[in-house]
Design a protein around this motif. Sequence first.
Motif, PDB file in Angstrom:
ATOM      1  N   ASP A 155      26.983  32.711 -30.648  1.00  0.00           N
ATOM      2  CA  ASP A 155      28.376  32.955 -31.021  1.00  0.00           C
ATOM      3  C   ASP A 155      29.253  32.884 -29.773  1.00  0.00           C
ATOM      4  OD1 ASP A 155      28.471  35.738 -29.779  1.00  0.00           O
ATOM      5  OD2 ASP A 155      26.876  35.997 -31.237  1.00  0.00           O
ATOM      6  N   PRO A 156      30.586  32.834 -29.933  1.00  0.00           N
ATOM      7  CA  PRO A 156      31.476  32.704 -28.769  1.00  0.00           C
ATOM      8  C   PRO A 156      31.339  33.832 -27.752  1.00  0.00           C
ATOM      9  CG  PRO A 156      32.657  32.144 -30.776  1.00  0.00           C
ATOM     10  CD  PRO A 156      31.325  32.686 -31.209  1.00  0.00           C
ATOM     11  N   LEU A 157      31.128  35.067 -28.220  1.00  0.00           N
ATOM     12  CA  LEU A 157      31.002  36.168 -27.272  1.00  0.00           C
ATOM     13  C   LEU A 157      29.739  36.015 -26.427  1.00  0.00           C
ATOM     14  CD1 LEU A 157      32.008  38.793 -26.086  1.00  0.00           C
ATOM     15  CD2 LEU A 157      30.851  40.017 -27.948  1.00  0.00           C
ATOM     16  N   SER A 158      28.645  35.590 -27.051  1.00  0.00           N
ATOM     17  CA  SER A 158      27.415  35.345 -26.289  1.00  0.00           C
ATOM     18  C   SER A 158      27.646  34.263 -25.237  1.00  0.00           C
ATOM     19  CB  SER A 158      26.283  34.931 -27.230  1.00  0.00           C
ATOM     20  OG  SER A 158      25.917  35.991 -28.084  1.00  0.00           O
ATOM     21  N   LEU A 159      28.416  33.236 -25.593  1.00  0.00           N
ATOM     22  CA  LEU A 159      28.727  32.174 -24.623  1.00  0.00           C
ATOM     23  C   LEU A 159      29.530  32.719 -23.452  1.00  0.00           C
ATOM     24  CD1 LEU A 159      29.633  29.022 -26.757  1.00  0.00           C
ATOM     25  CD2 LEU A 159      27.920  29.149 -24.925  1.00  0.00           C
ATOM     26  N   ALA A 160      30.479  33.593 -23.740  1.00  0.00           N
ATOM     27  CA  ALA A 160      31.302  34.155 -22.674  1.00  0.00           C
ATOM     28  C   ALA A 160      30.466  35.025 -21.728  1.00  0.00           C
ATOM     29  CB  ALA A 160      32.444  34.976 -23.266  1.00  0.00           C
ATOM     30  N   ILE A 161      29.563  35.825 -22.295  1.00  0.00           N
ATOM     31  CA  ILE A 161      28.717  36.683 -21.456  1.00  0.00           C
ATOM     32  C   ILE A 161      27.747  35.831 -20.645  1.00  0.00           C
ATOM     33  CG2 ILE A 161      26.912  38.447 -21.527  1.00  0.00           C
ATOM     34  CD1 ILE A 161      28.433  39.733 -23.835  1.00  0.00           C
ATOM     35  N   ALA A 162      27.239  34.754 -21.249  1.00  0.00           N
ATOM     36  CA  ALA A 162      26.364  33.852 -20.506  1.00  0.00           C
ATOM     37  C   ALA A 162      27.115  33.214 -19.338  1.00  0.00           C
ATOM     38  CB  ALA A 162      25.805  32.776 -21.433  1.00  0.00           C
ATOM     39  N   ALA A 163      28.373  32.835 -19.564  1.00  0.00           N
ATOM     40  CA  ALA A 163      29.182  32.263 -18.487  1.00  0.00           C
ATOM     41  C   ALA A 163      29.430  33.294 -17.393  1.00  0.00           C
ATOM     42  CB  ALA A 163      30.510  31.751 -19.042  1.00  0.00           C
ATOM     43  N   ARG A 164      29.683  34.539 -17.793  1.00  0.00           N
ATOM     44  CA  ARG A 164      29.877  35.613 -16.817  1.00  0.00           C
ATOM     45  C   ARG A 164      28.648  35.771 -15.939  1.00  0.00           C
ATOM     46  NH1 ARG A 164      27.215  40.811 -16.020  1.00  0.00           N
ATOM     47  NH2 ARG A 164      28.760  42.255 -15.179  1.00  0.00           N
ATOM     48  N   ASP A 165      27.432  35.707 -16.550  1.00  0.00           N
ATOM     49  CA  ASP A 165      26.207  35.834 -15.766  1.00  0.00           C
ATOM     50  C   ASP A 165      25.940  34.581 -14.935  1.00  0.00           C
ATOM     51  OD1 ASP A 165      25.892  38.355 -16.778  1.00  0.00           O
ATOM     52  OD2 ASP A 165      24.337  37.825 -18.229  1.00  0.00           O
ATOM     53  N   GLU A 166      26.285  33.408 -15.482  1.00  0.00           N
ATOM     54  CA  GLU A 166      26.150  32.172 -14.700  1.00  0.00           C
ATOM     55  C   GLU A 166      27.025  32.235 -13.451  1.00  0.00           C
ATOM     56  OE1 GLU A 166      26.879  27.320 -15.128  1.00  0.00           O
ATOM     57  OE2 GLU A 166      27.450  28.681 -16.763  1.00  0.00           O
ATOM     58  N   ALA A 167      28.262  32.713 -13.614  1.00  0.00           N
ATOM     59  CA  ALA A 167      29.131  32.885 -12.445  1.00  0.00           C
ATOM     60  C   ALA A 167      28.537  33.902 -11.483  1.00  0.00           C
ATOM     61  CB  ALA A 167      30.525  33.321 -12.890  1.00  0.00           C
ATOM     62  N   GLY A 168      27.823  34.894 -12.036  1.00  0.00           N
ATOM     63  CA  GLY A 168      27.172  35.884 -11.192  1.00  0.00           C
ATOM     64  C   GLY A 168      26.101  35.281 -10.302  1.00  0.00           C
ATOM     65  N   VAL A 169      25.391  34.279 -10.805  1.00  0.00           N
ATOM     66  CA  VAL A 169      24.395  33.603  -9.971  1.00  0.00           C
ATOM     67  C   VAL A 169      25.073  32.909  -8.797  1.00  0.00           C
ATOM     68  CG1 VAL A 169      22.780  31.660  -9.903  1.00  0.00           C
ATOM     69  CG2 VAL A 169      22.584  33.362 -11.693  1.00  0.00           C
ATOM     70  N   HIS A 170      26.188  32.242  -9.058  1.00  0.00           N
ATOM     71  CA  HIS A 170      26.939  31.626  -7.955  1.00  0.00           C
ATOM     72  C   HIS A 170      27.406  32.692  -6.971  1.00  0.00           C
ATOM     73  CE1 HIS A 170      27.014  27.529  -9.487  1.00  0.00           C
ATOM     74  NE2 HIS A 170      27.335  27.995 -10.689  1.00  0.00           N
ATOM     75  N   LEU A 171      27.823  33.847  -7.495  1.00  0.00           N
ATOM     76  CA  LEU A 171      28.214  34.972  -6.636  1.00  0.00           C
ATOM     77  C   LEU A 171      27.052  35.398  -5.759  1.00  0.00           C
ATOM     78  CD1 LEU A 171      30.322  37.343  -6.058  1.00  0.00           C
ATOM     79  CD2 LEU A 171      29.084  38.596  -7.828  1.00  0.00           C
ATOM     80  N   ASN A 172      25.873  35.532  -6.342  1.00  0.00           N
ATOM     81  CA  ASN A 172      24.705  35.982  -5.598  1.00  0.00           C
ATOM     82  C   ASN A 172      24.233  34.959  -4.567  1.00  0.00           C
ATOM     83  OD1 ASN A 172      23.580  37.311  -8.724  1.00  0.00           O
ATOM     84  ND2 ASN A 172      24.624  38.436  -7.111  1.00  0.00           N
ATOM     85  N   HIS A 173      24.544  33.690  -4.811  1.00  0.00           N
ATOM     86  CA  HIS A 173      24.205  32.644  -3.837  1.00  0.00           C
ATOM     87  C   HIS A 173      25.288  32.470  -2.775  1.00  0.00           C
ATOM     88  CE1 HIS A 173      20.447  30.884  -5.245  1.00  0.00           C
ATOM     89  NE2 HIS A 173      20.888  30.928  -6.499  1.00  0.00           N
ATOM     90  N   GLY A 174      26.445  33.110  -2.961  1.00  0.00           N
ATOM     91  CA  GLY A 174      27.549  32.933  -2.026  1.00  0.00           C
ATOM     92  C   GLY A 174      28.383  31.702  -2.300  1.00  0.00           C
ATOM     93  N   ASP A 175      28.181  31.072  -3.467  1.00  0.00           N
ATOM     94  CA  ASP A 175      28.946  29.884  -3.850  1.00  0.00           C
ATOM     95  C   ASP A 175      30.160  30.333  -4.665  1.00  0.00           C
ATOM     96  OD1 ASP A 175      26.949  28.316  -2.689  1.00  0.00           O
ATOM     97  OD2 ASP A 175      25.808  28.256  -4.556  1.00  0.00           O
ATOM     98  N   TYR A 176      31.111  30.962  -3.981  1.00  0.00           N
ATOM     99  CA  TYR A 176      32.202  31.639  -4.680  1.00  0.00           C
ATOM    100  C   TYR A 176      33.135  30.675  -5.397  1.00  0.00           C
ATOM    101  CZ  TYR A 176      30.456  35.282  -1.621  1.00  0.00           C
ATOM    102  OH  TYR A 176      29.639  36.168  -0.962  1.00  0.00           O
ATOM    103  N   GLY A 177      33.401  29.528  -4.800  1.00  0.00           N
ATOM    104  CA  GLY A 177      34.280  28.555  -5.438  1.00  0.00           C
ATOM    105  C   GLY A 177      33.693  28.031  -6.743  1.00  0.00           C
ATOM    106  N   ASP A 178      32.385  27.740  -6.746  1.00  0.00           N
ATOM    107  CA  ASP A 178      31.736  27.271  -7.970  1.00  0.00           C
ATOM    108  C   ASP A 178      31.759  28.365  -9.028  1.00  0.00           C
ATOM    109  OD1 ASP A 178      31.211  24.845  -6.797  1.00  0.00           O
ATOM    110  OD2 ASP A 178      29.142  25.323  -6.273  1.00  0.00           O
ATOM    111  N   GLY A 179      31.532  29.604  -8.601  1.00  0.00           N
ATOM    112  CA  GLY A 179      31.575  30.712  -9.549  1.00  0.00           C
ATOM    113  C   GLY A 179      32.943  30.862 -10.192  1.00  0.00           C
ATOM    114  N   LEU A 180      33.988  30.717  -9.390  1.00  0.00           N
ATOM    115  CA  LEU A 180      35.343  30.793  -9.937  1.00  0.00           C
ATOM    116  C   LEU A 180      35.603  29.657 -10.930  1.00  0.00           C
ATOM    117  CD1 LEU A 180      37.316  31.819  -6.733  1.00  0.00           C
ATOM    118  CD2 LEU A 180      37.221  33.118  -8.880  1.00  0.00           C
ATOM    119  N   GLY A 181      35.037  28.495 -10.655  1.00  0.00           N
ATOM    120  CA  GLY A 181      35.171  27.385 -11.589  1.00  0.00           C
ATOM    121  C   GLY A 181      34.531  27.692 -12.931  1.00  0.00           C
ATOM    122  N   VAL A 182      33.360  28.319 -12.900  1.00  0.00           N
ATOM    123  CA  VAL A 182      32.688  28.716 -14.141  1.00  0.00           C
ATOM    124  C   VAL A 182      33.546  29.722 -14.909  1.00  0.00           C
ATOM    125  CG1 VAL A 182      30.681  29.927 -15.090  1.00  0.00           C
ATOM    126  CG2 VAL A 182      30.361  28.239 -13.270  1.00  0.00           C
TER     127      VAL A 182
END
Length: 402
Positions: free
Chosen positions: A197-224
């Motif tokens: 559902d859409p909410l699951s997609l949004a939470i998945a995107a939030r966690d995907e951005a979190g992986v970029h955060l944890n890698h230090g790829d802040y610009g890519d995370g902001l794009g997500v």
Amino acid sequence: MERVETRTGGMAAIIDVPGPGSNVARLRKAKGWGQDRLAAASGVSKSQLGKVERGERALTQGVAAAVARALGLPLDEVLGRAPVPPRSEESLKALHAAVRRFDLPGGPAAVPVPTLRAGLAEMVALRGDADLAAVLAKLPGLVVGVQSHAHAVGTPEAWAMVTQAYSAVYWLAARHRWMVLADLAVTKQKIAARQADPLSLAIAARDEAGVHLNHGDYGDGLGVVERAIAQVEETATGRSREYALGMLHLRGLTLAGRARERGAADDHIARAWALAERFDAEANRYGIHFGPENTAVHVIATSGDLNRHQEAVSIMGELVRRGGITLPATRISPLHMNLARSHVTLGNRDLALEHLEKAWKLAPQLAKVHPTSQEVLRVLTSRHKRSNPRLTRLAKLADVRF
């Protein structure tokens, strides 16, 4: 490991002071670089690098990311990966095996849906308590159960349960900086969310951005984050829309703060506050909170990342005046870590120690592996000039040897 000589009762003592900041000098020297070269390559001043290396200043994750990029290293090598406790090794192997079976139908006998829902609710509670060991012990069976159920029935509700389980896998991996597992978790989570559902997609995107955060790829995370915000604005309605946008803006302000993009951070902060005002209490989906309190917690952390330490202290004061915080330990413990970082930067070591003690009391497992907790303890230990029983107790809990 940094070795600091101090005096206690007139006798010299050597303190081993672990922490992410102690890795900077070791990694720099291993590459054959001086501080001048690392400062030029990372954009971090030589003065700041020197203070970090000597234990006079806490290494922030934003600075750590700049250092990692300059040295050509992954961020988790600078911050340090949390070791797997020996008693948890089998659980971690089982979790990896469960993740590998993501695409394979079948498996164990079907688990009743009420049992699966109860397991997911228990996982939210364990995350709230920051009980990392219990989360790791229970996740493999839960992941296998929800995956088998989703393959058997194929409904959006079933795949939403898979998404929720993988959000917990990501949370656990991110806390320990086990980045291979975190990467796998968000990949599987996103596939499941597309069938949910859409909410699951949004939470998945939030966690995907979190992986970029944890890698230090802040610009890519902001794009997500920005892509996910646009998708939510087009597809979601009602309370779910406000919640989804809010928690995405919280991720966005964290990413922007780490990247030192003040304008972007302030924009996400303003939007998060505006949405939070529509919530009388904290909303909690999958163990992810949004509302006035968690917005304040995130803004306090980002204020520290942006060197607005007095602002962080002031926001905490306003929270207290409004009646305190009802969030679980997994959110309040990092709040106290970030306040400890701000107080130590402002020169108030007593208040820094007080907040660090609160962080440890609320969530000792989390405090032991969290880089902010490790760094504040390193600075306090490096700067202490006399015996302090409270600091000694924390150091022992953190396995810092006196």
